[in-house]
Enzyme design. Structure first.
Site, short mmCIF file in Angstrom:
data_model
loop_
_atom_site.label_atom_id
_atom_site.label_comp_id
_atom_site.label_asym_id
_atom_site.label_seq_id
_atom_site.Cartn_x
_atom_site.Cartn_y
_atom_site.Cartn_z
N HIS A 249 0.84 -1.19 0.00
CA HIS A 249 0.00 0.00 0.00
C HIS A 249 0.87 1.24 0.00
CE1 HIS A 249 0.78 -0.81 4.26
NE2 HIS A 249 0.35 0.38 4.60
N HIS B 109 1.34 3.90 2.00
CA HIS B 109 1.90 4.58 3.16
C HIS B 109 3.42 4.60 3.09
CE1 HIS B 109 -1.96 4.00 5.78
NE2 HIS B 109 -2.07 4.99 4.91
N ASP C 51 5.90 4.28 5.08
CA ASP C 51 6.75 3.29 5.72
C ASP C 51 6.70 1.95 4.99
OD1 ASP C 51 4.04 3.17 6.72
OD2 ASP C 51 4.69 1.86 8.34
N HIS C 52 5.97 1.87 3.89
CA HIS C 52 5.97 0.68 3.04
C HIS C 52 6.42 1.02 1.61
CE1 HIS C 52 3.78 -1.97 5.92
NE2 HIS C 52 3.44 -0.79 6.39
N HIS D 134 -7.67 -0.59 5.16
CA HIS D 134 -6.60 0.22 5.73
C HIS D 134 -6.27 1.35 4.76
CE1 HIS D 134 -3.16 1.08 8.26
NE2 HIS D 134 -2.35 1.02 7.21
N ASP E 189 -0.46 -4.18 5.92
CA ASP E 189 -1.16 -3.70 7.11
C ASP E 189 -2.63 -4.10 7.12
OD1 ASP E 189 1.22 -2.60 7.87
OD2 ASP E 189 0.60 -0.51 7.65
N HIS F 46 4.40 -5.52 10.13
CA HIS F 46 4.97 -4.93 11.34
C HIS F 46 5.14 -5.97 12.44
CE1 HIS F 46 4.51 -0.56 10.36
NE2 HIS F 46 3.51 -1.00 9.60
#
Length: 360
Positions: free
Chosen positions: A155, A157, A159-160, A212, A236, A275
């Site tokens: 996705h 975001h 941090d990905h 998400h 996530d 995570h």
């Protein structure tokens, strides 16, 4: 005022000098680590970041560094799981997981993220999932003499997906970047539900799991034409013992993702999530079902793993059905905890609302 100005300038000069020294030390230690053998002492420069959690409200990022004591790296032994000393203060050790026809290399990133290298054991072709720290990805690919050809983004975001552009610049070879959302950086292979492609001889099937984020994709990897259990990379959407916040979706969508699409995979399918949230999530699972012995056993197991900084991934789809409250919304015990409604979608929504403010 003049004294204050002088003090401020002096402070800035000292701060600038310290940053220069710290950067130089980090660069040298990084180079030494990359070149070093497993038999020599290595001084690790550790760093970590406090970042917004995928199942918690977002806050600003803080970056800190400190020097660790020298450690001796043990000789590497070719085992089913290959454990290495953490680099730059990784939150978990690096491990290899052997599955039919493939190796999954678990690469910790940031404060609690996981990246994954998926390797076809025959062709040594590889794909990387969510390469937010591309330097470690490239180091591992080069050490293992792999052919990196694909990026699988779950996705958008940061941090990905935040490392996609940098990886393409550093790698300087053609990479196919897959994902289901136009907000993903460097995307050149947009996919949707049931799209398929290959990594060497491995078969990849895309599962659209919006909630998400609207464009979230999970990737199910199997050895031959979709047969066998294989592994699923859930970003996530599905965590061990939990799920991501409903940032862009609804309880109906998360129910469809967890209880229809992912639950339909073989129970032995390995689950590699985005995570290291296991202990936090399992604490909530215990709160929902305090008499569920499977949950308590997993918590004790996870405590031992985390005590030595070992990752708690992977779990399996079958295991998640036994302890993950968000995949157990049909169970009477879970429904009772959520207020007694027998509609699993209503239960899903109430559980997520409670989890949003739950304190372990």
């Amino acid at each position: 005022h003049t004294l204050f100005s002088l003090s401020s300038r002096k402070y800035r000069m000292l701060a600038s000098a310290w940053r220069s020294v710290a950067t130089s030390v980090e660069t040298q230690l990084t180079a030494t680590y990359f070149r070093g053998s497993s038999s020599n002492p290595t001084l690790l420069l550790r760093s970590w970041r406090t970042i917004p959690r995928a199942d918690a409200p977002g806050f600003g990022a803080i970056r800190r560094r400190f020097l660790a004591v020298p450690v001796i790296c043990p000789s590497l032994v070719k085992l089913q799981k290959l454990r290495k000393v953490g680099f730059r203060g990784m939150h978990s050790t690096l491990e290899d997981v052997q599955l039919e026809g493939m190796e999954i290399k678990i690469l910790p990133a940031l404060q609690d993220n996981y990246m994954y290298l998926i390797v076809d054991t025959k062709t040594r072709e590889a794909a990387v999932v969510d390469p937010v720290e591309p330097e470690l990805v490239i180091k591992t690919v080069q050490e293992q003499q792999l052919t990196l050809s694909k990026v699988l983004t779950t996705h958008h975001h940061w941090d990905h997906a935040g490392g996609n552009e940098k990886l393409l610049k550093l790698w300087e070879k053609e990479l196919d970047v897959y994902g289901g959302d136009d907000r993903i950086g460097a995307l050149n292979k947009k996919v949707q539900q049931d799209d398929t492609f290959t990594i060497g001889g491995l078969h990849v099937k895309c599962l659209s799991t919006p909630c998400h984020t609207t464009g979230h994709i999970c990737y199910h990897i199997t050895a031959q034409q979709g047969s066998g259990e294989g592994a699923v990379f859930t970003g996530d959407t599905l965590f061990q013992g939990g799920c991501g916040r409903f940032f862009e979706g609804t309880p109906e969508e998360m129910y469809e993702a967890l209880c229809t699409k992912l639950s339909a995979l073989p129970d032995a399918t390995k689950v590699f999530c985005g995570h290291e949230y296991t202990l936090q999530n399992m604490s909530f699972a215990r709160h929902v079902e305090p008499d569920n012995e499977v949950i308590q056993q997993r918590i004790e197991w996870a405590k031992h793993r985390r005590a030595s900084q070992d990752p708690t991934v992977p779990s399996t789809i079958g295991e998640e059905k036994s302890w993950n409250p968000f995949m157990r919304v049909h169970e009477a015990t879970v429904q009772k905890h959520a207020g007694g409604a027998t509609d699993p979608v209503v239960t899903m929504g109430k559980l997520r609302k409670e989890k949003d403010t739950f304190k372990a």
